[in-house]
Design an enzyme around this catalytic site. Structure first.
Site, PDB file in Angstrom:
ATOM      1  N   CYS A 116       0.862  -1.093  -0.015  1.00 46.23           N
ATOM      2  CA  CYS A 116      -0.078  -0.077  -0.044  1.00 46.23           C
ATOM      3  C   CYS A 116       0.964   1.262   0.020  1.00 46.23           C
ATOM      4  O   CYS A 116       0.482   2.429  -0.221  1.00 46.23           O
ATOM      5  CB  CYS A 116      -0.965  -0.078   1.203  1.00 46.23           C
ATOM      6  SG  CYS A 116      -2.017  -1.609   1.183  1.00 46.23           S
ATOM      7  N   HIS A 257      -3.770   7.007   3.220  1.00 41.67           N
ATOM      8  CA  HIS A 257      -4.021   5.679   2.332  1.00 41.67           C
ATOM      9  C   HIS A 257      -5.148   5.234   3.014  1.00 41.67           C
ATOM     10  O   HIS A 257      -5.867   5.273   4.109  1.00 41.67           O
ATOM     11  CB  HIS A 257      -3.153   4.423   2.686  1.00 41.67           C
ATOM     12  CG  HIS A 257      -3.246   3.127   2.650  1.00 41.67           C
ATOM     13  ND1 HIS A 257      -4.004   2.979   1.277  1.00 41.67           N
ATOM     14  CD2 HIS A 257      -3.356   2.132   3.185  1.00 41.67           C
ATOM     15  CE1 HIS A 257      -4.123   1.484   1.153  1.00 41.67           C
ATOM     16  NE2 HIS A 257      -4.050   1.185   2.290  1.00 41.67           N
ATOM     17  N   ASN A 287     -10.089  -0.229  -0.415  1.00 43.02           N
ATOM     18  CA  ASN A 287      -8.692  -0.304  -0.288  1.00 43.02           C
ATOM     19  C   ASN A 287      -8.018  -0.719  -1.393  1.00 43.02           C
ATOM     20  O   ASN A 287      -8.257  -1.973  -1.787  1.00 43.02           O
ATOM     21  CB  ASN A 287      -8.298  -1.180   1.104  1.00 43.02           C
ATOM     22  CG  ASN A 287      -6.815  -1.092   1.231  1.00 43.02           C
ATOM     23  OD1 ASN A 287      -6.192  -0.692   0.526  1.00 43.02           O
ATOM     24  ND2 ASN A 287      -6.428  -1.777   2.386  1.00 43.02           N
TER      25      ASN A 287
HETATM   26  O1  UT7 Z   1      -4.048  -1.651   3.397  1.00 38.04           O
HETATM   27  C1  UT7 Z   1      -3.428  -1.763   4.601  1.00 38.04           C
HETATM   28  C2  UT7 Z   1      -3.214  -2.821   5.316  1.00 38.04           C
HETATM   29  N1  UT7 Z   1      -4.768  -3.431   5.813  1.00 38.04           N
HETATM   30  C3  UT7 Z   1      -5.373  -2.775   6.874  1.00 38.04           C
HETATM   31  O2  UT7 Z   1      -5.154  -1.794   7.421  1.00 38.04           O
HETATM   32  C4  UT7 Z   1      -6.593  -3.242   7.328  1.00 38.04           C
HETATM   33  C5  UT7 Z   1      -6.694  -3.174   8.898  1.00 38.04           C
HETATM   34  N2  UT7 Z   1      -7.530  -3.912   9.419  1.00 38.04           N
HETATM   35  C6  UT7 Z   1      -8.907  -3.511   9.605  1.00 38.04           C
HETATM   36  O3  UT7 Z   1      -9.391  -2.935   8.848  1.00 38.04           O
HETATM   37  C7  UT7 Z   1      -9.950  -4.393  10.394  1.00 38.04           C
HETATM   38  O4  UT7 Z   1      -9.240  -4.897  11.441  1.00 38.04           O
HETATM   39  C8  UT7 Z   1     -11.139  -5.286   9.575  1.00 38.04           C
HETATM   40  C9  UT7 Z   1     -11.788  -4.472   8.897  1.00 38.04           C
HETATM   41  C10 UT7 Z   1     -10.103  -6.289   8.719  1.00 38.04           C
HETATM   42  C11 UT7 Z   1     -11.795  -6.058  10.773  1.00 38.04           C
HETATM   43  O5  UT7 Z   1     -12.509  -5.137  11.943  1.00 38.04           O
HETATM   44  P1  UT7 Z   1     -12.151  -5.517  13.168  1.00 38.04           P
HETATM   45  O6  UT7 Z   1     -12.824  -4.127  13.979  1.00 38.04           O
HETATM   46  O7  UT7 Z   1     -10.670  -5.274  13.579  1.00 38.04           O
HETATM   47  O8  UT7 Z   1     -12.883  -6.623  13.447  1.00 38.04           O
HETATM   48  P2  UT7 Z   1     -12.329  -7.841  14.300  1.00 38.04           P
HETATM   49  O9  UT7 Z   1     -11.412  -8.576  13.140  1.00 38.04           O
HETATM   50  O10 UT7 Z   1     -11.692  -7.561  15.589  1.00 38.04           O
HETATM   51  O11 UT7 Z   1     -13.371  -9.110  14.280  1.00 38.04           O
HETATM   52  C12 UT7 Z   1     -14.611  -8.505  15.110  1.00 38.04           C
HETATM   53  C13 UT7 Z   1     -15.862  -9.495  14.911  1.00 38.04           C
HETATM   54  C14 UT7 Z   1     -15.172 -11.104  14.786  1.00 38.04           C
HETATM   55  O12 UT7 Z   1     -16.193 -11.817  15.370  1.00 38.04           O
HETATM   56  P3  UT7 Z   1     -16.090 -12.378  16.976  1.00 38.04           P
HETATM   57  O13 UT7 Z   1     -14.684 -13.067  16.977  1.00 38.04           O
HETATM   58  O14 UT7 Z   1     -15.953 -10.883  17.858  1.00 38.04           O
HETATM   59  O15 UT7 Z   1     -17.175 -13.133  17.227  1.00 38.04           O
HETATM   60  C15 UT7 Z   1     -15.059 -11.386  13.378  1.00 38.04           C
HETATM   61  O16 UT7 Z   1     -14.972 -12.679  13.240  1.00 38.04           O
HETATM   62  O17 UT7 Z   1     -16.147  -9.346  13.379  1.00 38.04           O
HETATM   63  C16 UT7 Z   1     -16.067 -10.456  12.864  1.00 38.04           C
HETATM   64  N3  UT7 Z   1     -16.056  -9.995  11.457  1.00 38.04           N
HETATM   65  C17 UT7 Z   1     -16.949  -9.906  10.492  1.00 38.04           C
HETATM   66  N4  UT7 Z   1     -18.337  -9.905  10.945  1.00 38.04           N
HETATM   67  C18 UT7 Z   1     -19.001  -9.513   9.723  1.00 38.04           C
HETATM   68  C19 UT7 Z   1     -14.889 -10.190  10.675  1.00 38.04           C
HETATM   69  N5  UT7 Z   1     -15.058  -9.803   9.449  1.00 38.04           N
HETATM   70  C20 UT7 Z   1     -16.375  -9.715   9.582  1.00 38.04           C
HETATM   71  C21 UT7 Z   1     -17.143  -9.339   8.334  1.00 38.04           C
HETATM   72  N6  UT7 Z   1     -18.713  -9.421   8.510  1.00 38.04           N
HETATM   73  N7  UT7 Z   1     -16.778  -9.102   6.925  1.00 38.04           N
END
Ligand code: UT7
Length: 330
Positions: A116, A257, A287
């Protein structure tokens, strides 16, 4: 001669025709929904490439706009630098195929693999080539077709990543204060496995087994990457501002970004820049990795958010990890 050595003379962007909404992704059978994606990422839709749309074709579209706006002919380009994590082929560099497509007969061309941060790294390299006297005019592009390396059964990543290209023309300054005022770039490979494609490269070449294990696709530990992204982008904004001897109050617009609205908000908060001075288009484009900043810049210019005399702060973070920042006066 002191900085600025180079200025941004023209910009352009291109995205695939097809728009994929959050509802479209939910309809693929993944357990996700529009509300979750909007709340956690800020993304409402993204563009996904179809047949005939390649990293080269999107880059060429964006580059032609940038050259037209800069009033630069293909034969005047000395160097083409393409930041991409998804080259059309592993050999040769997509930048070289682009050089021939655009008719940049005098140009050398190469790809940069900085995920990125690809466009931002490219802009710093391009500026350095101008400073050294190697080049007068450099085409710097960020372009991706991430839809081909994303696992469409993994809701953690496929909701985020998208396709597109952004292009900029860098030219040597002829005095004045317009151009790149400062830059900062860093990498840290210690945590590479938090965001990577484990297989499909030279160490673990393509096999049927690798494909069964889906090791050719992007894998990401979202929460961990999130934390590092916030920390690195916050540090990057400080570094470039310090180097330019400026403060947040001098910044007319922050173009970060476009990874996730929550990362953007945290970066702005750390920098002390209110959200009305932050450009956001992650809602429409998702993204797009290396393409995200140059797409955002061109979008911001088209919306009248970047005008002559303004000071713009750029900050990037990506796989590697790689990160960096730039202060540019327009
Ligand atoms: O481009 C540069 C590099 N990339 C980034 O900068 C991305 C960085 N990360 C993120 O943007 C976020 O971490 C995500 C958008 C990928 C995920 O958001 P989060 O708030 O960090 O969620 P999480 O991974 O902590 O997950 C929270 C919950 C989980 O369920 P439990 O364990 O709490 O029951 C996940 O399984 O949300 C669940 N979850 C989803 N639910 C619905 C994860 N993805 C999804 C989804 N839809 N797409």
């Amino acid at each position: 001669m002191k900085r600025p050595y180079a200025y941004i003379a023209g910009t352009g962007h291109a995205v695939p025709k097809r728009i994929v909404t959050n509802d479209d992704i939910a309809a693929m059978g993944l357990e996700t929904d529009d509300q979750w994606i909007i709340e956690r990422t800020g993304i409402r839709q993204r563009h996904i490439a179809g047949p005939g749309e390649s990293v080269k074709s999107l880059s060429a579209d964006a580059a032609r706009q940038a050259m037209a706006k800069a009033g630069v002919q293909p034969g005047e380009i000395d160097v083409i630098i393409l930041g991409t994590a998804t080259p059309d082929r592993l050999l040769p560099a997509t930048a070289v195929e682009l050089q021939s497509e655009l008719g940049c007969t005098r140009a050398s061309a190469f790809d940069i693999a900085a995920a990125c941060s690809g466009w931002l790294y490219g802009a710093i390299v391009g500026e350095s080539l101008i400073h050294s006297g190697t080049a007068e005019t450099v085409l710097v592009i960020g372009a991706e077709k991430l839809s081909t390396v994303v696992d469409w059964t993994d809701r953690n990543t496929c909701i985020l990543f998208a396709d597109g290209a952004g292009a900029t023309i860098l030219r040597r300054t002829r005095g004045g204060q317009k151009g790149i005022l400062s830059s900062f770039m860093r990498s840290d490979g210690a945590l590479a496995e938090l965001l990577w494609r484990p297989g499909g490269g030279a160490e673990e070449p393509f096999t049927a087994e690798l494909e069964t294990q889906r090791r050719q696709y992007v894998r990401m530990s979202g929460r961990e990457v999130f934390k590092h992204a916030v920390r690195a982008m916050a540090d990057a904004t400080d570094r470039a501002l310090d180097a330019a001897k400026l403060t947040a109050a001098d910044v007319d617009l922050l173009i970060p970004h476009q990874a996730n609205i929550r990362i953007i908000e945290a970066t702005a908060k750390h920098a002390g820049i209110s959200m009305d001075r932050v450009f956001v288009n992650v809602d429409r484009f998702g993204n797009t990795s290396a393409a995200s900043i140059p797409i955002a810049l061109n979008d911001a210019i088209e919306q009248g958010r970047v005008k002559e005399g303004m000071t713009v702060l750029f900050a990037a973070f990506g796989a590697g990890f790689t990160w960096g920042s730039l202060v540019v006066r327009f």
